[in-house]
Design an enzyme around this catalytic site. Structure first.
Site, PDB file in Angstrom:
ATOM      1  N   ASN A  13       0.878  -1.175   0.000  1.00  0.00           N
ATOM      2  CA  ASN A  13       0.000   0.000   0.000  1.00  0.00           C
ATOM      3  C   ASN A  13       0.908   1.216   0.000  1.00  0.00           C
ATOM      4  OD1 ASN A  13      -1.871   2.014   0.403  1.00  0.00           O
ATOM      5  ND2 ASN A  13      -2.156   1.569   2.588  1.00  0.00           N
ATOM      6  N   TRP A  14       1.012   1.828  -1.148  1.00  0.00           N
ATOM      7  CA  TRP A  14       1.956   2.947  -1.286  1.00  0.00           C
ATOM      8  C   TRP A  14       1.443   4.235  -0.642  1.00  0.00           C
ATOM      9  CZ3 TRP A  14       4.252   2.895  -6.963  1.00  0.00           C
ATOM     10  CH2 TRP A  14       4.945   1.689  -7.165  1.00  0.00           C
ATOM     11  N   LYS A  15       0.165   4.282  -0.312  1.00  0.00           N
ATOM     12  CA  LYS A  15      -0.458   5.486   0.265  1.00  0.00           C
ATOM     13  C   LYS A  15      -0.270   6.680  -0.676  1.00  0.00           C
ATOM     14  CE  LYS A  15       0.618   3.518   4.736  1.00  0.00           C
ATOM     15  NZ  LYS A  15       0.224   3.596   6.118  1.00  0.00           N
ATOM     16  N   HIS A  98      -9.478   1.146   4.462  1.00  0.00           N
ATOM     17  CA  HIS A  98      -8.211   1.347   5.185  1.00  0.00           C
ATOM     18  C   HIS A  98      -8.453   2.310   6.354  1.00  0.00           C
ATOM     19  CE1 HIS A  98      -4.107   2.535   6.093  1.00  0.00           C
ATOM     20  NE2 HIS A  98      -3.729   1.426   5.484  1.00  0.00           N
ATOM     21  N   GLU A 100      -6.831   4.704   7.439  1.00  0.00           N
ATOM     22  CA  GLU A 100      -6.586   6.127   7.144  1.00  0.00           C
ATOM     23  C   GLU A 100      -7.805   6.741   6.447  1.00  0.00           C
ATOM     24  OE1 GLU A 100      -2.794   5.604   5.204  1.00  0.00           O
ATOM     25  OE2 GLU A 100      -1.951   4.985   7.121  1.00  0.00           O
ATOM     26  N   GLU A 170      -5.726  -5.032  10.327  1.00  0.00           N
ATOM     27  CA  GLU A 170      -4.758  -3.966  10.535  1.00  0.00           C
ATOM     28  C   GLU A 170      -5.064  -3.212  11.833  1.00  0.00           C
ATOM     29  OE1 GLU A 170      -2.568  -2.919   6.732  1.00  0.00           O
ATOM     30  OE2 GLU A 170      -4.228  -1.534   6.923  1.00  0.00           O
ATOM     31  N   GLY A 176       2.048   2.301  10.509  1.00  0.00           N
ATOM     32  CA  GLY A 176       2.971   3.413  10.333  1.00  0.00           C
ATOM     33  C   GLY A 176       3.622   3.884  11.622  1.00  0.00           C
ATOM     34  N   SER A 216       3.104  -2.202  10.298  1.00  0.00           N
ATOM     35  CA  SER A 216       4.555  -2.211  10.525  1.00  0.00           C
ATOM     36  C   SER A 216       5.194  -3.580  10.266  1.00  0.00           C
ATOM     37  CB  SER A 216       4.887  -1.690  11.927  1.00  0.00           C
ATOM     38  OG  SER A 216       4.419  -0.357  12.075  1.00  0.00           O
ATOM     39  N   GLY A 237       2.738  -1.182   4.244  1.00  0.00           N
ATOM     40  CA  GLY A 237       2.837   0.241   3.920  1.00  0.00           C
ATOM     41  C   GLY A 237       4.287   0.628   3.678  1.00  0.00           C
ATOM     42  N   GLY A 238       4.926   1.176   4.703  1.00  0.00           N
ATOM     43  CA  GLY A 238       6.281   1.714   4.584  1.00  0.00           C
ATOM     44  C   GLY A 238       7.268   0.801   3.869  1.00  0.00           C
TER      45      GLY A 238
HETATM   46  C1  PEP Z   1      -0.804   0.056   5.717  1.00  0.00           C
HETATM   47  O1  PEP Z   1      -0.736   1.173   5.229  1.00  0.00           O
HETATM   48  O2  PEP Z   1      -1.754  -0.685   5.453  1.00  0.00           O
HETATM   49  C2  PEP Z   1       0.265  -0.379   6.629  1.00  0.00           C
HETATM   50  C3  PEP Z   1       0.181  -1.556   7.191  1.00  0.00           C
HETATM   51  O3  PEP Z   1       1.280   0.503   6.820  1.00  0.00           O
HETATM   52  P1  PEP Z   1       2.677   0.202   7.582  1.00  0.00           P
HETATM   53  O4  PEP Z   1       3.195  -1.106   7.026  1.00  0.00           O
HETATM   54  O5  PEP Z   1       3.559   1.354   7.211  1.00  0.00           O
HETATM   55  O6  PEP Z   1       2.390   0.114   9.025  1.00  0.00           O
END
Ligand code: PEP
Length: 255
Positions: A13-15, A98, A100, A170, A176, A216, A237-238
C-alpha cells in the site's frame, strides 16, 4: 484449518507516495526480486500511478490495485473514482476501508460495505481492511469490533463472491508507527475474522479465505507473523516502498 488451502498474498500500500515516473522506477526495482515468488504479489498505488504501474507490471507476476473506489458508477462526485473506471483500466485489486480512510475521510462501516459491493460488481478483488484503535484493544472489545466490521462490510456479498475478497487485519495502533502486533495477537484476530466468515458462509469458505496482517510488517518481523496458522499474507505500507524489504517479505510468504 489448513493454511495450504489458501493463497498467501503480499500487497503493498503505497499510500500518497510516488509520482508516475517514481512508480515506474520502484516497480522496476521490485520486478527482478519477486519474479519467482511462491505467493501473490500486488502493488496498490495512487490513482495517478495506475497507468504507469499497469505498464511496468505487464507480463509479470505483480498485480496492480487502487487504494479506494467510490460506490456509484458515475455522476456528480467531484474527486472520486468509480470501480468501473478502475476495471476499465485493467486494475485487478482495490483496498477498501483502510483505517486512514476511516480516520481522516469519514469512512464508516456502511460506506465501506457500499464500496465493497461496487468493487465486486465491477469484477475487482477487494482487500478489505478491519482493525481496532488502541483504546478499543485496551477496553477488550477487539474481537467484537473486528467481527462487526467484517459482518457489516460483507453485507450482501454472496458465498461465490467471497472468493474475490481478501481481509486484512490492521490494528490501527500498529500502522505506520513501528509498533507491530505480536505474532500471537495477529494470529488471534485473524482467527476471529476467519471464525466470523465461517459463521456467515460456512467452513469451506472460511478455510479458503486469505487473511492478511498489516501494521509495521517489515523484512525482520515478517517471517514470524507469516508463520502463524491464520496469517496468510500481509498488507505492507512503509516497507513496500523499499524493493529489498518488500522482496524479503514476499520471500517469507513464499516458504
Ligand atoms: C498500511 O498502510 O496498510 C500499513 C500496514 O502501513 P505500515 O506497514 O507502514 O504500518
Amino acid at each position: 484449518m489448513n493454511k495450504a488451502l489458501r493463497k498467501a498474498v503480499i500487497a503493498g500500500n503505497w499510500k500518497m507516495n510516488k509520482t508516475p515516473a517514481e512508480a515506474k522506477e520502484l516497480i522496476e526495482g521490485i520486478k527482478p526480486l519477486v519474479g519467482g515468488a511462491g505467493c501473490g504479489v500486488v502493488v496498490c498505488v495512487p490513482y495517478v500511478d495506475l497507468a504507469a504501474a499497469m505498464e511496468a507490471t505487464r507480463g509479470t507476476n505483480i498485480g496492480v490495485g487502487a487504494e479506494n473506489c467510490h460506490w456509484e458508477k458515475s455522476g456528480a462526485f467531484t474527486g472520486e473514482i468509480s470501480a468501473d473506471m478502475l476495471a476499465a483500466m485493467g486494475v485487478q485489486y482495490v483496498i477498501i476501508g483502510h483505517s486512514e480512510r476511516r480516520t481522516y475521510f469519514g469512512e464508516t462501516d456502511v460506506t465501506v460495505n457500499k464500496r465493497v459491493r461496487a468493487a465486486l460488481d465491477s469484477g475487482l478483488t477487494v482487500i478489505l481492511c478491519v482493525g481496532e484503535y488502541l483504546e478499543q484493544r485496551e477496553q477488550g472489545v477487539t474481537s467484537e469490533l473486528v467481527a462487526m466490521q467484517t459482518k457489516i462490510a460483507l453485507g450482501g456479498v454472496s458465498k461465490e463472491e467471497l472468493g474475490k475478497i481478501i481481509i486484512a487485519y490492521e490494528p490501527v495502533w500498529a500502522i505506520g508507527t513501528g509498533k507491530t502486533a505480536t505474532a500471537a495477537q495477529a494470529d488471534e484476530v485473524c482467527a476471529t475474522i476467519r471464525a466470523t466468515v465461517k459463521e456467515l458462509y460456512g467452513e469451506d469458505s472460511a478455510n479458503a479465505l486469505t487473511v492478511q496482517y498489516g501494521g509495521s510488517m517489515n523484512a525482520k518481523n515478517a517471517a514470524e507473523l507469516l508463520d502463524q496458522p491464520n496469517v496468510d499474507g500481509g498488507l505492507i505500507g512503509g516497507a513496500s516502498l523499499k524493493p529489498a524489504d518488500f522482496a524479503e517479505i514476499v520471500k517469507a510468504a513464499s516458504r
